[in-house]
Design an enzyme around this catalytic site. Structure first.
Site, PDB file in Angstrom:
ATOM      1  N   LYS A 259       7.200   5.742  18.161  1.00 28.15           N
ATOM      2  CA  LYS A 259       6.794   7.151  18.010  1.00 28.15           C
ATOM      3  C   LYS A 259       7.251   7.959  19.211  1.00 28.15           C
ATOM      4  O   LYS A 259       7.206   7.467  20.342  1.00 28.15           O
ATOM      5  CB  LYS A 259       5.265   7.240  17.957  1.00 28.15           C
ATOM      6  CG  LYS A 259       4.665   6.794  16.675  1.00 28.15           C
ATOM      7  CD  LYS A 259       3.163   6.917  16.757  1.00 28.15           C
ATOM      8  CE  LYS A 259       2.538   6.103  15.637  1.00 28.15           C
ATOM      9  NZ  LYS A 259       1.105   5.936  15.810  1.00 28.15           N
TER      10      LYS A 259
ATOM     11  N   ASP B  24       0.818  -1.217   0.000  1.00 28.21           N
ATOM     12  CA  ASP B  24       0.000   0.000   0.000  1.00 28.21           C
ATOM     13  C   ASP B  24       0.848   1.262   0.000  1.00 28.21           C
ATOM     14  O   ASP B  24       0.380   2.319   0.407  1.00 28.21           O
ATOM     15  CB  ASP B  24      -0.956  -0.002   1.200  1.00 28.21           C
ATOM     16  CG  ASP B  24      -0.230  -0.165   2.530  1.00 28.21           C
ATOM     17  OD1 ASP B  24       1.011  -0.323   2.524  1.00 28.21           O
ATOM     18  OD2 ASP B  24      -0.908  -0.120   3.572  1.00 28.21           O
TER      19      ASP B  24
END
Ligand code: GTP
Length: 358
Positions: A163, A112
């Protein structure tokens, strides 16, 4: 250019939950972008670098892929399919196709990602460094939303960091890898494995050479609706490269069999699918209309994905929304800010206004 000794694996088994409801009827890599399934763009890039043997690691709706691409001959490829009974995750999916690999070098793609990465240069880097794994890293403006991947002065990956509000680097994992065969063989069988969370950190811990190929070319993960619409628009406008679209770029793309009123305005890389109807005075910007969708007169559709056979009423305003297949949105409706309408839903009431200023 020939890389015939190189195999390719494309990971296409995810459920694409962030793109629901469109992924209820087709896997994410098969959704139309600039007029063809997204996977067509990726397979064309693989073919362009001279790799002919491609294995699709499937799990969710596997037959949709094989029904469309068959043996790959129409793209000049030799395509093989492996189906996971239960999803094995990104790492498990790689290990699960090991029996079909022919050489020592395998290019691996998340199914993707839209990218301009120079695959030839990346393969060359892998060969010259003798790395166990080479990762494509891309530099992003705001890395806080991603795990980041710092490297040392020799281009060697030194960590995979979660993150962080204060990331130490703007380099992130771009979802394209080159693996040596021994690394594929080392992935545990029969259980889910995440390549990002398990395989890569373990390789670093064991002292393997994980090398980076860093660039700042076009890159976008099409996993979320806004990115999917923007990626398709970038393909239509020629901003994102695709070997499958030579000579077909412009401000919009209208597929054969669609009817667009001369007073409608199409812009921002919009695609109008086959058999669609766009009526007088409608405005469609930066959006993808799947086949046979209908936009009523004076309707306005911006940065949105409109499913197959969906009907949008007159003067209705849609911005940043996903409309499921066959949904029927009446006249004078307003939907904004990430609203999603499920397939076959009927919103006929003009008082339906999902927007911050309603
Ligand atoms: P979301 O559900 O929206 O997160 O999408 P996704 O299921 O596609 O997950 P994600 O975007 O993290 O996956 C990255 C790539 O790996 C996509 O191309 C997926 O199709 C693929 N993928 C994810 N999980 C699996 C799996 O279990 N098996 C296989 N074969 N591919 C997978």
């Amino acid at each position: 250019m020939s890389n015939r000794a190189v195999d390719a694996i494309v990971l296409v088994g995810g459920q694409g939950t962030r793109l629901r409801p469109l992924t209820l009827s087709a896997p994410k890599p098969m959704l139309p972008t600039a007029g063809v399934p997204f996977l067509t763009h990726l397979l064309s890039r693989i073919k362009a670098v001279g790799v002919d043997h491609v294995i699709l690691g499937t799990s969710y709706q596997p037959t949709v892929f094989s029904d469309y691409f068959g043996d790959g001959a129409s793209l000049g490829l030799e395509l093989e399919y492996v189906v996971e009974e239960e999803p094995l995750g990104t790492g498990g999916a790689i290990g699960n196709v090991r029996h079909l690999l022919r050489g020592d070098t395998t290019l691996i793609f998340n199914g993707d990602v839209l990218s301009g990465c120079d695959l030839e240069a990346m393969l060359n880097r892998h060969a010259t460094t003798g790395a166990d794994v080479t990762l494509h890293l891309t530099k992003v403006e705001d890395p806080r939303a991603f795990g980041c991947v710092p490297t040392d002065g020799d281009g060697r990956v030194v960590a995979f960091l979660e993150k962080d509000p204060n990331p130490v680097t703007d380099q992130i994992n771009a979802g394209t890898y080159v693996f040596r065969r021994a690394v594929v063989d080392s992935i545990p069988s029969g259980r889910p494995v995440s390549v990002e969370r398990e395989t890569f950190p373990q390789l670093l811990a064991s002292g393997a050479l994980v090398s980076a190929y860093v660039d700042s070319t076009y890159w976008r993960d099409l996993g979320k609706p806004g990115d999917f619409a923007a990626g398709s628009a970038d393909l239509v406008r020629g901003i994102a490269p695709s070997a499958a679209l030579a000579g077909r770029t412009g401000e919009y793309l209208v597929l054969p069999g669609a009817t667009v009123s001369p007073s409608a305005v199409l812009s921002g890389g919009t695609t109008i699918g086959a058999g669609c109807v766009v009526e007088a005075g409608a405005i469609v910007h930066g959006s993808v209309l799947f086949d046979r969708a209908r936009i009523g007169a004076a309707g306005s559709v911006t940065d949105s994905l409109i499913g197959c056979d969906a009907t949008i009423g007159e003067r209705t305003v849609l911005a940043d929304v996903v409309i499921g297949d066959r949904a029927d949105i009446g006249a004078d409706v307003e939907l904004r800010y990430g609203a999603r309408v499920w397939p076959d839903a009927v919103l006929a009431d003009a008082s339906v206004r999902f927007s911050a200023d309603a």
